[in-house]
Scaffold this motif. Structure first.
Motif, PDB file in Angstrom:
ATOM      1  N   PRO A 146     -18.445 -40.754 -25.539  1.00 18.35           N
ATOM      2  CA  PRO A 146     -17.786 -39.456 -25.327  1.00 18.35           C
ATOM      3  C   PRO A 146     -17.396 -38.842 -26.671  1.00 18.35           C
ATOM      4  CG  PRO A 146     -16.262 -41.249 -24.826  1.00 18.35           C
ATOM      5  CD  PRO A 146     -17.566 -41.892 -25.184  1.00 18.35           C
ATOM      6  N   ALA A 147     -18.269 -37.991 -27.206  1.00 18.23           N
ATOM      7  CA  ALA A 147     -18.099 -37.472 -28.569  1.00 18.23           C
ATOM      8  C   ALA A 147     -16.757 -36.776 -28.755  1.00 18.23           C
ATOM      9  CB  ALA A 147     -19.245 -36.522 -28.908  1.00 18.23           C
ATOM     10  N   LYS A 148     -16.353 -35.962 -27.758  1.00 21.08           N
ATOM     11  CA  LYS A 148     -15.102 -35.208 -27.907  1.00 21.08           C
ATOM     12  C   LYS A 148     -13.899 -36.138 -28.005  1.00 21.08           C
ATOM     13  CE  LYS A 148     -16.556 -30.909 -25.679  1.00 21.08           C
ATOM     14  NZ  LYS A 148     -16.337 -29.982 -24.546  1.00 21.08           N
ATOM     15  N   ARG A 149     -13.917 -37.219 -27.239  1.00 25.13           N
ATOM     16  CA  ARG A 149     -12.789 -38.154 -27.268  1.00 25.13           C
ATOM     17  C   ARG A 149     -12.749 -38.924 -28.583  1.00 25.13           C
ATOM     18  NH1 ARG A 149     -13.249 -41.733 -22.175  1.00 25.13           N
ATOM     19  NH2 ARG A 149     -11.405 -42.701 -23.095  1.00 25.13           N
ATOM     20  N   VAL A 150     -13.917 -39.269 -29.125  1.00 27.23           N
ATOM     21  CA  VAL A 150     -13.967 -39.956 -30.422  1.00 27.23           C
ATOM     22  C   VAL A 150     -13.410 -39.044 -31.518  1.00 27.23           C
ATOM     23  CG1 VAL A 150     -15.504 -40.877 -32.202  1.00 27.23           C
ATOM     24  CG2 VAL A 150     -15.890 -41.466 -29.801  1.00 27.23           C
ATOM     25  N   VAL A 151     -13.836 -37.775 -31.516  1.00 29.16           N
ATOM     26  CA  VAL A 151     -13.343 -36.815 -32.508  1.00 29.16           C
ATOM     27  C   VAL A 151     -11.842 -36.607 -32.357  1.00 29.16           C
ATOM     28  CG1 VAL A 151     -13.468 -34.416 -33.286  1.00 29.16           C
ATOM     29  CG2 VAL A 151     -15.573 -35.661 -32.755  1.00 29.16           C
ATOM     30  N   SER A 152     -11.375 -36.495 -31.105  1.00 27.45           N
ATOM     31  CA  SER A 152      -9.936 -36.307 -30.864  1.00 27.45           C
ATOM     32  C   SER A 152      -9.138 -37.489 -31.385  1.00 27.45           C
ATOM     33  CB  SER A 152      -9.660 -36.119 -29.363  1.00 27.45           C
ATOM     34  OG  SER A 152     -10.211 -34.913 -28.912  1.00 27.45           O
ATOM     35  N   ARG A 153      -9.637 -38.711 -31.175  1.00 28.41           N
ATOM     36  CA  ARG A 153      -8.948 -39.900 -31.667  1.00 28.41           C
ATOM     37  C   ARG A 153      -8.799 -39.848 -33.197  1.00 28.41           C
ATOM     38  NH1 ARG A 153      -5.231 -43.692 -31.933  1.00 28.41           N
ATOM     39  NH2 ARG A 153      -5.916 -45.556 -33.047  1.00 28.41           N
TER      40      ARG A 153
END
Length: 479
Positions: A146-153
């Motif tokens: 999940p790219a968006k969740r990785v970036v958010s983290r």
């Protein structure tokens, strides 16, 4: 016994750990930690005491297993300007796959001595790559991430606004891996398939390189020593991004470090901690630019000044005036050759007479990868390769090295990098040409016959340090 390992956070905080039948302790070991360790061991253990740095180093090796699946990651997330309290990555929920993935990527990048880690979202998922020894290597390219969740983290770790996805953002993550301080500079850039993230990894505890490790010949080392001993003037390091300019400047600072001298720096960012030297990071958000930082430094009674980079007219002018008033100024500049640095200073608005009066030396450099000593193969040079040596006046060796690839170098054929240098000292003839605003061609004539970067690189090929293909990759076919 290996199954009796204590949780990383507990072991770090109580300065106690179990390594098979050995009880490792640090200088601030607690009674609570000793009791817990002995209970976990369930049998007599041999004590082994370490100092603070030694304990952290052993702890890092013990918990960083090198596995990317399921292993604990010995990272701490230190205080950063955006957060009030320190957090430990290991204390996050263990069942959060995104957190584990981010930790594993960071660990893999640090363990591989990567300079940059790139996360690139695309239509089918997320691609991660890291830059090692100047070349990009793949970490993974997966559809199930999940790219968006990785970036958010990552944005949370860097104290950035996770709700803002339309504008670029910059942040910082301060990590520790055992005894090593890792400074991560994070940059996001909005794209069609999500935000692209690039992290620059700086090992703050890596220390400085000695001149012989930079790849300098004895002649070039003497030149650098002479430049560092000068009482005033400007000394420039030139080359593209990632060519090792900062490392060379820091080495020069160490040469110039005398008890009688006050040394101040203004940098973006501060890459290494230099004992006994005052270092100031620039902060454009509050108006602390290189030019403003340099003007402030001049009021602090310095003898030697390091300006991270000359980017604009104001910084170039201020640095020249500082050199003219009795200061020794080190800085970097983007120029392809040593003589091109003079032309670049003119483009930035510095008058020819001021350049002639202040410029003392220019170090043009590049970095090439070293051949892996375990798998490099030797072969006699071809006619085309021999012609290249002849064109640059370098004696032709009987054999030259070629990259092969083995397990020790991850099948790349190379391990580590070495510098190639062109060190120009400004003499009276060249100073007169600069003062008369001569062209680069005229400056080259005034400088006289001297080895080029390509000639220096070919000497490394002749010594077996690198390959001709690697030299062509870095320098091209240009003379």
């Amino acid at each position: 016994m290996s199954g009796a390992r204590l949780p990383f956070a507990f072991a770090r905080d109580n300065q106690v750990a179990l390594d098979e039948a050995t009880l490792l302790t640090g200088p601030e070991v607690t009674m609570n930690g000793l009791r817990a360790a002995r209970r976990a061991a369930g049998q007599a253990v041999e004590p082994e005491t370490h100092d603070g740095e030694g304990f952290l180093s052993r702890l890092s090796r013990l918990y960083d297993t090198g596995s990317d699946e399921g292993g604990e990651v010995a990272f701490d997330l230190e205080d950063s300007p955006q957060r009030g309290t320190s957090r430990d990555i290991l204390e996050d929920p263990e069942d959060a796959p995104v957190i584990r993935l981010v930790n594993q990527m960071l660990r893999q990048a640090v363990r591989g001595s990567a300079s940059d880690l790139h996360l690139e979202p695309h239509e089918d998922g997320l691609r991660a790559r890291m830059r090692i020894d100047g070349t990009m290597q793949s970490v993974f390219d997966r559809r199930d991430v999940p790219a968006k969740r990785v970036v958010s983290r990552l944005k949370v770790m860097a104290g950035l606004d996770i709700a803002e996805t339309r504008l670029p953002q910059d942040g910082r993550i301060a990590l520790r891996l055992g005894g090593r301080a890792i400074d991560v500079r994070l940059s996001t850039l909005p794209g069609h398939h999500g935000e692209r993230v690039v992290m620059r990894l700086l090992d703050r505890s890596g220390g400085l390189m000695a001149l012989d490790r930079l790849g300098l010949s004895s002649l070039n080392a003497e030149r650098l020593n002479r430049l560092a001993a000068l009482p005033n003037g400007i000394i420039l390091a030139t080359g593209p991004t990632g060519s090792g300019k900062t490392t060379t400047l820091y080495s020069l600072l160490r040469l110039a470090d005398r008890r009688e001298r006050t040394i101040l720096t203004v940098e973006d960012p501060v890459e290494y901690d230099l004992p006994g030297i005052s270092q100031t990071p620039v902060n454009p958000e509050i108006g602390l630019t290189f030019a403003r930082g340099l003007r402030s430094i001049l009021r602090q009674d310095p003898d030697v000044i390091l300006v991270g980079e000359i980017r604009d007219t104001e910084t170039a002018q201020t640095a020249s005036e500082a050199a003219l008033t009795g200061h020794l100024v080190f800085s970097s500049l983007h120029a392809n050759t040593a003589l091109a640095a003079v032309v670049r200073l003119r483009e930035l608005g510095v008058e020819g007479y001021l350049i002639a009066a202040t410029l003392r030396g220019v170090v043009a450099q590049r970095l090439v990868r070293r051949l892996c000593p375990d798998c490099a193969r030797k072969a006699a040079p071809t006619a085309e390769e021999a012609a290249q040596f002849a064109a640059h006046g370098v004696p032709l060796p009987e054999m030259i090295g070629h990259a092969a690839g083995c397990e020790k170098c991850d099948e790349t054929g190379f391990t580590g990098r070495v510098g190639i240098f062109d060190i120009l000292e400004i003499d009276e003839t060249l100073r007169a040409a600069i003062d008369s605003d001569a062209s680069e061609v005229t400056l080259r004539e005034a400088a006289g016959p001297r080895p080029t970067l390509m000639a220096s690189a070919l000497m490394l090929v002749a010594e077996g340090a690198t390959s001709l293909a690697e030299v062509r990759r870095v320098l091209g076919e240009s003379p």
